[in-house]
Every structure is written in C-alpha cells, then in structure tokens.
Design a protein around this motif. Structure first.
Motif, PDB file in Angstrom:
ATOM      1  N   GLY A  57      23.962 -42.042  58.032  1.00  0.00           N
ATOM      2  CA  GLY A  57      23.580 -43.269  59.270  1.00  0.00           C
ATOM      3  C   GLY A  57      23.719 -44.680  58.196  1.00  0.00           C
ATOM      4  O   GLY A  57      24.745 -44.519  57.109  1.00  0.00           O
ATOM      5  N   ASN A  80      19.185 -40.153  55.216  1.00  0.00           N
ATOM      6  CA  ASN A  80      20.428 -40.952  55.591  1.00  0.00           C
ATOM      7  C   ASN A  80      22.040 -40.264  56.411  1.00  0.00           C
ATOM      8  O   ASN A  80      22.842 -40.342  56.761  1.00  0.00           O
ATOM      9  CB  ASN A  80      21.102 -41.826  54.172  1.00  0.00           C
ATOM     10  N   THR A  82      22.320 -36.838  59.331  1.00  0.00           N
ATOM     11  CA  THR A  82      21.102 -35.953  60.706  1.00  0.00           C
ATOM     12  C   THR A  82      22.867 -34.512  60.630  1.00  0.00           C
ATOM     13  O   THR A  82      24.178 -35.394  60.765  1.00  0.00           O
ATOM     14  CB  THR A  82      21.555 -36.532  61.906  1.00  0.00           C
TER      15      THR A  82
END
Length: 170
Positions: A57, A80, A82
């Motif tokens: 992120g 922060n 994925t």
C-alpha cells in the motif's frame, strides 16, 4: 639314570596318570543377544512453499507480516498490504523405521529478488522440531513447513525466491 632321562620318565608318568583321570566338566551360560535394525532415513521434496502475491500500500510504513503456518493457516492482516493468489506450505516426505523419532532442522531462508539480487527478504521458517514415523519404509510420513516474511513500503518489487536447507536425523 641320568637326571634328564629321569625328568622325562616323570613327565611321561604324569601324562599317563592323567589319562585315567575324570574328564573335565563342561559349563555353559545363557546370555541375551539383541540387534537394533533400522531403515535409513530418506527425505524427499513433495511441494514448494508459496505466499502468493503481496501488493504494498501507499505511504511510509514497515513491519507488515505475511505468513503461512506449517498447519496451512495463511495470515495477511496488515492494512498496508493486500494478499492474493493461492498459498501453500512446503511439504516433505521422510521414510525410515516405524516408531523412529526424526529430528528436523530447517534454518531461515534468504529470499532473493529475481530482478535485483541486492534486495532480499528473510523467510522465518515454521517447521516441526521432530516427528515420529508411523510406518517403515514407504509410504513414509509427510510433514509441512511454513514461514513468514516482513515487508514495508520500501521493499523492492519483484519475485523473491530461495531454497530450503532441510535435514533430518535421528
């Protein structure tokens, strides 16, 4: 008679007297004998470990952990990052003798960025310390190895890979 002849006669008489003596009694004893026979340990790769794809992120941050336990439980809970894609534990098969306790050593792994070899991550390995074999020879027993990495906003993009150095002994 000369003295040496006399000695010879006495020695001969001694052995003649022994010929009529009682025979020696034989003795025996029963002792236990045992042998521990075991099959040699063998270790075979079954499946690679895969943590899937991790998307970082925005912003400045550090310490996001992505992991899969040796039991197959995947964790990617930091806001922060994925995580996507199929994940899986590494799997090995060990053979030996039934009931044998097998110690497993699997040190941490340095993962190298395939686009930039100066960039690395450390996979902290999650492996069992030992297992007990439930059969002799094939099919053996499978065991799994998991691990975790820590990423941050400054982690370089790319595919990171490395190899396990797994050993087994008894």
């Amino acid at each position: 008679m000369r003295p040496p002849q006399r000695q010879m006669i006495m020695i001969a008489a001694f052995f003649c007297g022994m010929a009529g003596a009682e025979p020696a009694v034989a003795a025996s004893n029963i002792v236990s004998v045992q042998a521990n026979v075991s099959k040699p340990l063998t270790l075979e790769w079954v499946q690679d470990l895969d943590l899937g794809s991790v998307t970082l992120g925005p912003g400045a941050w550090s310490g996001a952990t992505v992991s899969i336990s040796r039991g197959g439980v995947f964790s990617c809970t930091n806001a922060n990052v994925t995580c996507t894609g199929a994940t899986k534990v590494a799997t090995y098969n060990v053979t030996g003798s039934n009931g044998q306790i097998v110690r497993i050593a699997a040190p941490n792994v340095t993962l190298v960025n395939q686009n930039d070899p100066t960039q690395t991550l450390t996979l902290v390995v999650d492996s069992p310390a030992s297992i007990t074999l439930t059969n002799s020879g094939k099919p053996g027993l499978n065991f799994s190895i998991g691990g975790s990495i820590s990423v941050g906003s400054s982690t370089a993009g790319g595919t990171y890979s490395g190899t396990f150095n797994v050993t087994v002994d008894n």
